[in-house]
Design a protein around this motif. Structure first.
Motif, short mmCIF file in Angstrom:
data_model
loop_
_atom_site.label_atom_id
_atom_site.label_comp_id
_atom_site.label_asym_id
_atom_site.label_seq_id
_atom_site.Cartn_x
_atom_site.Cartn_y
_atom_site.Cartn_z
N ALA A 146 -13.47 75.19 30.10
CA ALA A 146 -12.36 74.30 30.38
C ALA A 146 -11.70 74.46 31.85
N GLU A 147 -11.22 75.91 31.78
CA GLU A 147 -10.41 76.16 32.71
C GLU A 147 -11.03 76.31 34.14
N ARG A 148 -12.25 76.58 34.20
CA ARG A 148 -13.13 76.50 35.32
C ARG A 148 -13.26 75.19 35.86
N ALA A 149 -13.55 74.16 35.05
CA ALA A 149 -13.61 72.85 35.47
C ALA A 149 -12.43 72.53 35.92
N ALA A 150 -11.17 72.55 35.23
CA ALA A 150 -9.79 72.08 35.71
C ALA A 150 -9.59 72.64 37.39
N ALA A 151 -10.06 73.92 37.35
CA ALA A 151 -9.84 74.61 38.87
C ALA A 151 -10.79 73.82 39.74
N ASP A 152 -11.88 73.64 39.37
CA ASP A 152 -12.89 73.09 40.34
C ASP A 152 -12.45 71.39 40.68
N TYR A 153 -11.97 70.84 39.61
CA TYR A 153 -11.74 69.28 39.93
C TYR A 153 -10.04 69.01 40.16
N GLY A 154 -9.24 70.19 40.20
CA GLY A 154 -7.86 70.08 40.61
C GLY A 154 -6.99 69.36 39.63
N VAL A 155 -7.50 69.64 38.20
CA VAL A 155 -6.54 69.00 37.10
C VAL A 155 -5.90 69.97 36.41
N GLU A 156 -4.75 69.58 35.82
CA GLU A 156 -4.11 70.32 34.85
C GLU A 156 -4.39 70.38 33.14
N ILE A 157 -4.75 71.27 32.56
CA ILE A 157 -5.16 71.01 31.08
C ILE A 157 -4.31 71.90 30.31
N SER A 158 -4.46 71.37 29.22
CA SER A 158 -3.74 72.31 27.96
C SER A 158 -4.99 72.55 27.11
N PHE A 159 -4.84 73.62 26.38
CA PHE A 159 -6.12 73.86 25.48
C PHE A 159 -5.57 74.37 24.14
N GLU A 160 -5.58 73.83 23.07
CA GLU A 160 -4.99 74.00 21.69
C GLU A 160 -6.07 73.57 20.55
N GLY A 161 -5.69 74.42 19.36
CA GLY A 161 -6.50 73.93 18.21
C GLY A 161 -5.78 74.69 17.01
N PRO B 8 -21.21 77.94 25.00
CA PRO B 8 -19.84 77.38 24.79
C PRO B 8 -19.08 77.25 26.24
N VAL B 9 -19.30 78.13 27.04
CA VAL B 9 -18.61 77.95 28.55
C VAL B 9 -18.91 76.47 29.14
N GLY B 10 -20.29 76.44 28.95
CA GLY B 10 -20.70 74.98 29.50
C GLY B 10 -20.21 73.80 28.81
N ILE B 11 -20.02 73.91 27.57
CA ILE B 11 -19.32 72.82 26.61
C ILE B 11 -18.01 72.49 27.31
N GLY B 12 -17.05 73.69 27.38
CA GLY B 12 -15.81 73.68 28.09
C GLY B 12 -15.63 72.86 29.28
N TYR B 13 -16.76 73.18 30.28
CA TYR B 13 -16.74 72.91 31.75
C TYR B 13 -17.27 71.36 31.48
N LYS B 14 -18.20 71.01 30.86
CA LYS B 14 -18.68 69.44 30.75
C LYS B 14 -17.77 68.60 30.25
N ALA B 15 -16.82 69.21 29.01
CA ALA B 15 -15.99 68.37 28.47
C ALA B 15 -14.90 67.87 29.36
N VAL B 16 -14.35 68.75 30.25
CA VAL B 16 -13.27 68.44 31.28
C VAL B 16 -13.97 67.74 32.34
N GLU B 17 -14.99 67.85 32.79
CA GLU B 17 -15.56 67.25 33.85
C GLU B 17 -15.88 65.98 33.36
N ALA B 18 -16.30 65.53 32.34
CA ALA B 18 -16.46 64.21 31.79
C ALA B 18 -15.18 63.22 31.56
N ALA B 19 -14.21 64.08 31.02
CA ALA B 19 -12.98 63.59 31.17
C ALA B 19 -12.35 63.15 32.13
#
Length: 342
Positions: free
Chosen positions: A77-92, A295-306
Motif C-alpha cells: 500500500a505504501e509503494r502505491a501511495a508513493a507511485d500515485y502521490g497520495v497520502e494513506i493511513s494503514f490500520e487494523g 500480500p504486497v500485490g494486494i496492498g498495492y492494487k488496493a490503493v491503486e484501485a481506490a
C-alpha cells in the motif's frame, strides 16, 4: 506740480503690486500614501507559477495488524501511495475478532472526508451502514483481501480464495492417497476469506474425492493459541486423521503446534500464507506445502484501485492478485521467494 504727480503714480504702482504686504502661505499637503496593490486572482497569477498540489487521502483499513501478512500488505500500500502521490493511513484491530473496533476505525475514517477508502471487512454485513454513508457522501470504497458483500464496493483486490483453497484440497487428496479423514482450522466464518477458503477446501473434497471424509470445521480466530487448542481437539477426537489444513497464517501455526505437541509425525499438513513458523516447518518436513498469496500485490492494487475510483476511472469487479503452491522443492525459487514473508 509735476514732482507730486510722479510720486503719486509711483505709490499707486507699488500698492497695486502688493509690495510691503506679507504673502499668505499655506502648509504643503502631505504626500498621498501609495495605493495598496490588490492580491492577484488565480487568473492574474503568472503562468509559470505552479498550482498547489491536490491532496488525496485514502485510509486503508485492514482486518488486523498482528500478522506479518498485514505488514506485507502495508508495504504494498505504501509503494502505491508513493507511485500515485497520495497520502494513506494503514490500520487494523489487534485481533481479527474485533469487528466493533474495525467499524469504529471505518467511522473515524469517514469523518475525515477522504477521497476514497480501502477496506478489508471483518464482517461484510456489519459494515453495510457505513458503506451506505460513504456512498451518500460520494466517497468510493474498494475492498481488499476480504471481499465486501455489497454492490456499493467498486472492486476488490484479492486472491481468488475459493480457487486457492480448492488447490490445497487437490494437493491434500494427492498426498493422502485419495482416502481418509481430513480436518481444517479456519480463522473465522464472517469474513469473505474465511468463508471462501473453508468452502473451497471442503466442497472440492466433497465433489471430487468421495472417499475423503471432512470432520467438522473448527475456528481459531486467527489466533495461534486458540488455533492450537482447536487443532488438538480435532486430532484427539480423530486419532486416525490423515490430514490437516490451516486456512491462514494463525490457523496453520495452531496446526503445527498441535502436531508437535501430540507427536503426529505421519500427519499430512497443508498451510496457507507464510511466516517464519510455517516456512521452517516446510523446510523441516513437518508441513508438506502451502498456498501463498501476493500480500504486497494486494496492498498495492488496493490503493491503486481506490485512487482510480476517486478519479472516476472504470475498475473491474474483481482484481485477482494470484496465488501459488509452494513446498520444499520450489520455495527458494525467485518466483516464489518474492511473495513469501517471515
Amino acid at each position: 506740480m509735476k514732482k507730486s504727480l510722479v510720486l503719486g503714480l509711483a505709490l499707486s504702482l507699488v500698492m497695486s503690486l502688493g509690495v510691503g504686504c506679507a504673502p499668505k502661505t499655506e502648509a504643503p499637503a502631505a504626500p498621498a500614501a501609495p495605493a495598496e496593490k490588490p492580491a492577484a486572482t488565480e487568473a492574474e497569477k503568472p503562468a509559470d507559477q505552479p498550482a498547489a498540489p491536490e491532496k488525496i487521502y485514502i485510509p486503508v483499513i485492514s482486518k488486523g495488524f498482528q500478522h506479518q501478512f498485514w505488514q506485507a500488505v502495508k508495504l504494498g500500500a505504501e509503494r502505491a501511495a508513493a507511485d500515485y502521490g497520495v497520502e494513506i493511513s494503514f490500520e487494523g484491530p489487534e485481533s481479527e475478532t474485533q469487528v466493533d473496533k474495525q467499524l469504529d476505525m471505518l467511522q473515524a475514517a469517514l469523518a475525515k472526508n477522504p477521497q476514497a477508502i480501502a477496506l478489508a471487512a471483518l464482517d461484510s454485513r456489519a459494515a453495510t451502514p457505513y458503506l451506505e454513508k460513504a456512498e451518500a457522501a460520494g466517497i468510493p470504497v474498494v475492498g481488499f483481501d476480504s471481499g465486501v458483500d455489497s454492490p456499493i464496493v467498486k472492486t476488490t483486490a484479492a486472491t481468488d480464495n475459493y480457487a486457492a483453497a480448492g488447490l490445497a484440497a487437490d494437493k491434500m487428496a494427492e498426498l493422502i492417497g485419495g482416502a481418509g479423514k481430513v480436518g481444517l482450522i479456519v480463522h473465522d466464518q464472517t469474513s469473505q476469506t474465511g468463508v471462501d477458503r473453508r468452502d473451497g477446501f471442503v466442497k472440492t473434497l466433497e465433489e471430487k474425492y468421495p472417499n475423503i471424509e471432512v470432520v467438522p470445521v473448527q475456528y481459531g480466530e486467527g489466533d495461534h493459541a486458540k488455533s492450537t487448542e482447536a487443532a488438538k481437539a480435532i486430532m484427539t477426537a480423530n486419532p486416525d486423521i490423515k490430514g490437516m489444513f490451516g486456512a491462514n497464517e494463525g490457523s496453520i501455526a495452531g496446526v503445527i503446534n498441535a502436531a508437535k505437541e501430540l507427536n503426529k509425525k505421519d500427519l499430512v499438513v497443508i498451510g496457507f500464507d507464510s511466516g517464519k513458523l510455517l516456512l521452517d516447518a516446510i523446510k523441516g518436513d513437518l508441513v508438506s506445502g502451502a498456498i501463498t498469496q501476493d500480500p504486497v500485490g494486494i496492498g498495492y492494487k488496493a490503493v491503486e484501485a481506490a485512487y482510480k475510483a476517486y478519479k472516476g476511472e472504470t475498475t473491474p469487479e474483481f482484481i485477482d492478485t494470484g496465488f501459488k503452491w509452494y513446498d520444499k522443492t520450489n520455495m527458494d525459487t525467485p518466483e516464489i521467494k518474492e511473495v513469501l514473508y517471515e
